[in-house]
Design a protein around this motif. Structure first.
Motif, short mmCIF file in Angstrom:
data_model
loop_
_atom_site.label_atom_id
_atom_site.label_comp_id
_atom_site.label_asym_id
_atom_site.label_seq_id
_atom_site.Cartn_x
_atom_site.Cartn_y
_atom_site.Cartn_z
N ASP A 48 -21.44 0.46 -3.13
CA ASP A 48 -20.47 -0.63 -3.01
C ASP A 48 -21.09 -1.99 -3.34
O ASP A 48 -20.46 -2.83 -3.98
CB ASP A 48 -19.85 -0.67 -1.62
CG ASP A 48 -18.87 0.47 -1.38
OD1 ASP A 48 -18.41 1.07 -2.38
OD2 ASP A 48 -18.56 0.75 -0.20
N SER A 49 -22.33 -2.19 -2.91
CA SER A 49 -22.97 -3.48 -3.18
C SER A 49 -23.18 -3.68 -4.68
O SER A 49 -23.00 -4.79 -5.18
CB SER A 49 -24.30 -3.58 -2.43
OG SER A 49 -25.24 -2.66 -2.92
N ILE A 50 -23.52 -2.64 -5.39
CA ILE A 50 -23.69 -2.73 -6.85
C ILE A 50 -22.34 -3.01 -7.51
O ILE A 50 -22.21 -3.88 -8.38
CB ILE A 50 -24.34 -1.45 -7.41
CG1 ILE A 50 -25.79 -1.36 -6.93
CG2 ILE A 50 -24.27 -1.43 -8.93
CD1 ILE A 50 -26.46 -0.05 -7.26
N ARG A 51 -21.32 -2.26 -7.09
CA ARG A 51 -19.99 -2.44 -7.68
C ARG A 51 -19.48 -3.86 -7.44
O ARG A 51 -18.98 -4.52 -8.36
CB ARG A 51 -19.00 -1.42 -7.07
CG ARG A 51 -17.58 -1.54 -7.62
CD ARG A 51 -16.62 -0.59 -6.89
NE ARG A 51 -16.65 -0.71 -5.44
CZ ARG A 51 -16.02 -1.65 -4.73
NH1 ARG A 51 -15.31 -2.58 -5.36
NH2 ARG A 51 -16.09 -1.69 -3.41
N ILE A 52 -19.61 -4.37 -6.24
CA ILE A 52 -19.14 -5.72 -5.90
C ILE A 52 -19.94 -6.77 -6.68
O ILE A 52 -19.37 -7.74 -7.20
CB ILE A 52 -19.22 -5.96 -4.38
CG1 ILE A 52 -18.21 -5.07 -3.64
CG2 ILE A 52 -18.97 -7.43 -4.04
CD1 ILE A 52 -18.39 -5.03 -2.14
N SER A 53 -21.25 -6.58 -6.78
CA SER A 53 -22.09 -7.53 -7.54
C SER A 53 -21.64 -7.62 -8.98
O SER A 53 -21.54 -8.71 -9.56
CB SER A 53 -23.56 -7.10 -7.48
OG SER A 53 -24.03 -7.11 -6.18
N ILE A 54 -21.38 -6.47 -9.59
CA ILE A 54 -20.95 -6.45 -10.99
C ILE A 54 -19.57 -7.07 -11.13
O ILE A 54 -19.32 -7.85 -12.05
CB ILE A 54 -20.98 -5.00 -11.53
CG1 ILE A 54 -22.45 -4.55 -11.68
CG2 ILE A 54 -20.24 -4.89 -12.86
CD1 ILE A 54 -22.62 -3.09 -12.06
N GLU A 55 -18.66 -6.77 -10.21
CA GLU A 55 -17.32 -7.35 -10.27
C GLU A 55 -17.37 -8.87 -10.14
O GLU A 55 -16.66 -9.59 -10.83
CB GLU A 55 -16.43 -6.77 -9.16
CG GLU A 55 -15.98 -5.36 -9.42
CD GLU A 55 -15.21 -4.76 -8.25
OE1 GLU A 55 -15.04 -5.45 -7.21
OE2 GLU A 55 -14.79 -3.60 -8.35
N ARG A 56 -18.22 -9.35 -9.24
CA ARG A 56 -18.34 -10.79 -9.05
C ARG A 56 -18.98 -11.47 -10.26
O ARG A 56 -18.69 -12.64 -10.53
CB ARG A 56 -19.15 -11.10 -7.80
CG ARG A 56 -18.41 -10.82 -6.52
CD ARG A 56 -19.26 -11.18 -5.33
NE ARG A 56 -18.56 -10.93 -4.07
CZ ARG A 56 -19.14 -11.02 -2.89
NH1 ARG A 56 -20.41 -11.33 -2.78
NH2 ARG A 56 -18.44 -10.78 -1.80
N PHE A 57 -19.85 -10.76 -10.93
CA PHE A 57 -20.55 -11.37 -12.07
C PHE A 57 -19.60 -11.59 -13.24
O PHE A 57 -19.69 -12.59 -13.92
CB PHE A 57 -21.72 -10.47 -12.50
CG PHE A 57 -22.73 -11.21 -13.31
CD1 PHE A 57 -23.62 -12.07 -12.71
CD2 PHE A 57 -22.78 -11.05 -14.68
CE1 PHE A 57 -24.56 -12.76 -13.46
CE2 PHE A 57 -23.71 -11.74 -15.44
CZ PHE A 57 -24.60 -12.59 -14.82
N GLY A 58 -18.68 -10.65 -13.46
CA GLY A 58 -17.68 -10.88 -14.49
C GLY A 58 -17.34 -9.64 -15.28
O GLY A 58 -18.07 -8.65 -15.29
N ASP A 59 -16.22 -9.74 -15.97
CA ASP A 59 -15.70 -8.67 -16.80
C ASP A 59 -16.60 -8.48 -18.03
O ASP A 59 -16.99 -9.45 -18.68
CB ASP A 59 -14.28 -9.01 -17.22
CG ASP A 59 -13.65 -7.98 -18.12
OD1 ASP A 59 -13.90 -6.78 -17.90
OD2 ASP A 59 -12.93 -8.39 -19.05
N GLU A 60 -16.90 -7.23 -18.38
CA GLU A 60 -17.77 -6.95 -19.53
C GLU A 60 -17.24 -7.55 -20.82
O GLU A 60 -18.00 -8.11 -21.61
CB GLU A 60 -17.94 -5.44 -19.72
CG GLU A 60 -18.92 -4.81 -18.78
CD GLU A 60 -19.12 -3.34 -19.07
OE1 GLU A 60 -19.33 -2.99 -20.25
OE2 GLU A 60 -19.07 -2.54 -18.12
N ASP A 61 -15.94 -7.42 -21.06
CA ASP A 61 -15.38 -7.92 -22.33
C ASP A 61 -15.53 -9.42 -22.48
O ASP A 61 -15.89 -9.91 -23.54
CB ASP A 61 -13.90 -7.52 -22.44
CG ASP A 61 -13.71 -6.03 -22.58
OD1 ASP A 61 -14.63 -5.37 -23.12
OD2 ASP A 61 -12.66 -5.53 -22.16
#
Length: 159
Positions: A48-61
């Motif tokens: 969950d911490s990895i998923r949330i970190s990536i979501e907060r960082f921004g959309d890949e596109d």
């Protein structure tokens, strides 16, 4: 933490490897790892911490478009150049109407820039319109300048 590495690689997948890109990858990875660690300390599980970190960082596109700008430093992308050429042509075209005698030179230069910009660009709609307007104003400026020159010559010839 493999997910973070995959995410970072996917962001930079369309960018040529260079020392600057490698440095950006390391910084992005470190930032994401730090955010994931902080979330784990707050009680989130690793996944969950990895998923949330990536979501907060921004959309890949949306992030993928940012690194691509490394291939076109600011102001050097085709749309920016087309817009800048349109602005230059428009300014020269207006000057061709306002300035006597020099206006003829400005009108011709504005005419040439606007034609080249319209002809060879993959322009945005706004820069194509700006080039078309500059083209028309350049023609008007050239005609006005030619009439001024003819009028001046005929005035001094008749005197």
């Amino acid at each position: 933490m493999r997910e973070i590495d995959q995410y970072v690689e996917s962001i930079y997948s369309d960018v040529e490897d260079s020392p600057e890109v490698a440095e950006l990858k390391v910084e992005m990875r470190n930032h994401l790892m730090e955010a994931a660690t902080t979330l784990q300390q707050l009680g989130y599980c690793e996944k969950d911490s990895i998923r949330i970190s990536i979501e907060r960082f921004g959309d890949e596109d949306s992030l993928r478009n940012g690194p691509n700008n490394l291939n076109h430093p600011s102001g050097d992308d085709p749309d920016s150049l087309a817009r800048n050429n349109g602005i230059v042509a428009l300014i020269l075209s207006v000057l061709s109407i306002v300035l006597p005698l020099l206006g003829l030179i400005f009108g011709v230069i504005g005419f040439l820039i606007s034609r080249r910009n319209t002809k060879y660009q993959k322009a945005t709609l706004g820069s194509a319109r700006m080039s078309s307007i500059a083209f028309i104003i350049s023609i008007v400026g050239i005609v006005i300048q030619l009439l001024e020159i003819i009028g001046t010559i005929s005035f001094y010839h008749s005197v």
